[in-house]
Design an enzyme around this catalytic site. Sequence first.
Site, PDB file in Angstrom:
ATOM      1  N   LYS A  63      -4.722   1.885   3.609  1.00  0.00           N
ATOM      2  CA  LYS A  63      -3.682   0.886   3.891  1.00  0.00           C
ATOM      3  C   LYS A  63      -3.533   0.761   5.405  1.00  0.00           C
ATOM      4  CE  LYS A  63       0.984  -0.458   2.534  1.00  0.00           C
ATOM      5  NZ  LYS A  63       2.152  -0.136   1.716  1.00  0.00           N
TER       6      LYS A  63
ATOM      7  N   GLY B 293      -3.156  -7.682   1.750  1.00  0.00           N
ATOM      8  CA  GLY B 293      -3.322  -8.258   3.087  1.00  0.00           C
ATOM      9  C   GLY B 293      -3.737  -7.235   4.123  1.00  0.00           C
ATOM     10  N   ARG B 294      -3.581  -5.971   3.772  1.00  0.00           N
ATOM     11  CA  ARG B 294      -3.969  -4.933   4.739  1.00  0.00           C
ATOM     12  C   ARG B 294      -4.442  -3.661   4.063  1.00  0.00           C
ATOM     13  NH1 ARG B 294       1.671  -2.597   6.968  1.00  0.00           N
ATOM     14  NH2 ARG B 294       2.968  -3.037   5.182  1.00  0.00           N
TER      15      ARG B 294
ATOM     16  N   ARG C 162      -4.063   5.794   0.472  1.00  0.00           N
ATOM     17  CA  ARG C 162      -3.227   5.777  -0.730  1.00  0.00           C
ATOM     18  C   ARG C 162      -4.107   6.059  -1.942  1.00  0.00           C
ATOM     19  NH1 ARG C 162       0.912   0.911  -1.622  1.00  0.00           N
ATOM     20  NH2 ARG C 162      -0.938  -0.393  -1.795  1.00  0.00           N
TER      21      ARG C 162
ATOM     22  N   ASP D 133       5.488  -8.315  -6.807  1.00  0.00           N
ATOM     23  CA  ASP D 133       4.193  -7.849  -6.291  1.00  0.00           C
ATOM     24  C   ASP D 133       4.261  -6.372  -5.889  1.00  0.00           C
ATOM     25  OD1 ASP D 133       5.871  -9.366  -4.344  1.00  0.00           O
ATOM     26  OD2 ASP D 133       4.566  -8.370  -2.896  1.00  0.00           O
TER      27      ASP D 133
ATOM     28  N   ASP E  78       4.436   0.900  -2.906  1.00  0.00           N
ATOM     29  CA  ASP E  78       4.766   0.130  -1.700  1.00  0.00           C
ATOM     30  C   ASP E  78       6.078   0.588  -1.059  1.00  0.00           C
ATOM     31  OD1 ASP E  78       2.440  -1.197  -1.726  1.00  0.00           O
ATOM     32  OD2 ASP E  78       3.269  -3.205  -1.922  1.00  0.00           O
TER      33      ASP E  78
END
Length: 495
Positions: free
Chosen positions: A124, A99-100, A187, A263, A273
């Site tokens: 990111k 999403g980003r 990242r 996820d 994440d």
Amino acid sequence: MIDKRAPLTWDLQTTFFDRFKDQDDLYCSLVAPSPLHNPVMVSSNASLALELGLNPESMTEPAMLRLMAGDLAETSFHPIALVYSGHQFGVWAGQLGDGRAMTLGELAVDDNNGRSQLWDIQLKGAGATPYSRFADGRAVLRSSIREYLCSEAMHGLKIATTRALCLVTSDTSVYREEVESAAMVCRVARSHIRFGSFEHFHYRNQPEAVKAMADYVIARHFPEWADEDLRYANLINHTVTETAKMIAHWQAVGFAHGVMNTDNMSILGDTIDYGPFGFLDVYNPSFICNHSDANGRYSFKNQPSVGLWNLNALATSLMTLLPSETLIAALKHYEPTFLQHYRDLMAAKLGLLHYADNDETLINSLLALMEENQVDYTLFFRQLCYFSEPRQAVRDLFVDREAFDAWAVLYVERLSQQSVSDNDRSEAMLKTNPKYILRNYMAQAAIEKAEKGDYSEVNLLLDVLQNPFEEHPQAEHYAGLPPDWAETISVSCSS
Ligand code: AMP
Ligand code: MG
């Protein structure tokens, strides 16, 4: 070969999604970053730059800054955002996706063994994608600092993880509880494929896409698995093993991830994440680092079993590829693999050459004692490295010193069973018990300074955390107990 004077000639292959052949849009979308306004390089990671074959000095060049702030005008990259789904807090959440985050491409880096390792280069916080749902696609400076520092802290601790090449802040505003600066982390990962990447296609009833995803992972990471009959079993076995090892490391070092949704689980078993993570201060197995996790689903002590739960969700999504007996057999390896690695790591922390059967009592009684006495986990093991000297410092960490003395009798007896000098044991222990971990208050100190335009603390911490087993006289104040105000810090999923 990368031209060290010209960072924009990065040999990025942008064929990432072509490997999904004619069905690219099933797996990902072409996206364009929304560049940040007036970007500033907060920090760049010289040691990762070198590993990637880049000249660390090129990281501060204007062209690199523009690129790392999402301005691709001078490049020919075709970034993508991947789609995936996932179970969040144990509940099927349906489609999520990058999403980003936008992957610019793959960088081929010679691994010195004549093989080429591909690294995904990703921004990111690069702006909205088709998977942003109702969010802005941005990342705020504070959460980006946490991701940047923790990726490198974990790498420094020798725990499998995604990496972070640089951190850029800007004048671009984003709205969370208040107005904040938008930032971007670059990242770098061997893979961004998640358990949820497989679940996505399984629950959409697209077995051929599950197979293509598995074929993609195997072709990219395990080309040696040529055997048609075994390759998918190899994949689930590999993910089970690496996930068990990763979580054993988390438990041994006192790391809580905070959002172990499927996820956020990498198919390669890399930690991925970084959000509301936390390292243990006092040893508290019920530690919940994520303020949003009211029920403690992802508490420290639950991580090993959540790892298995997540692998079970992955195995379910591979049901069209493999017979259930194969999947169950793979899952059965999780617990013994986890235990073996956890025990080996804990034995090493205690300075034992090997884990012996009776050591379970030694380890568990120590942990119980630490919990009762609210002893700082990292500080204890670091001080235990000097155990042969007057025992005072480590003993003084316990309120109930006699109880510690009783444990120490068992410990001394156990040490006497191996012929290792105190000196050699101490040296080995200093390499396995870090002096520095990323405590929340340290990240907070770096964030508060950075929000005022002073990036010195981010850079100091990067340097210290990349080498957490070494002495850093300039950061001695970060090697002790956290200050009282640290308890007031609260981190949640909001970022
Ligand atoms: P996370 O909790 O960070 O793992 O995020 C869960 C999902 O929400 C992922 O699909 C993210 O890409 C997405 N997401 C998180 N923050 C944002 C944001 N600011 N804008 C768009 N998507 C986001
Ligand atoms: Mg995520």
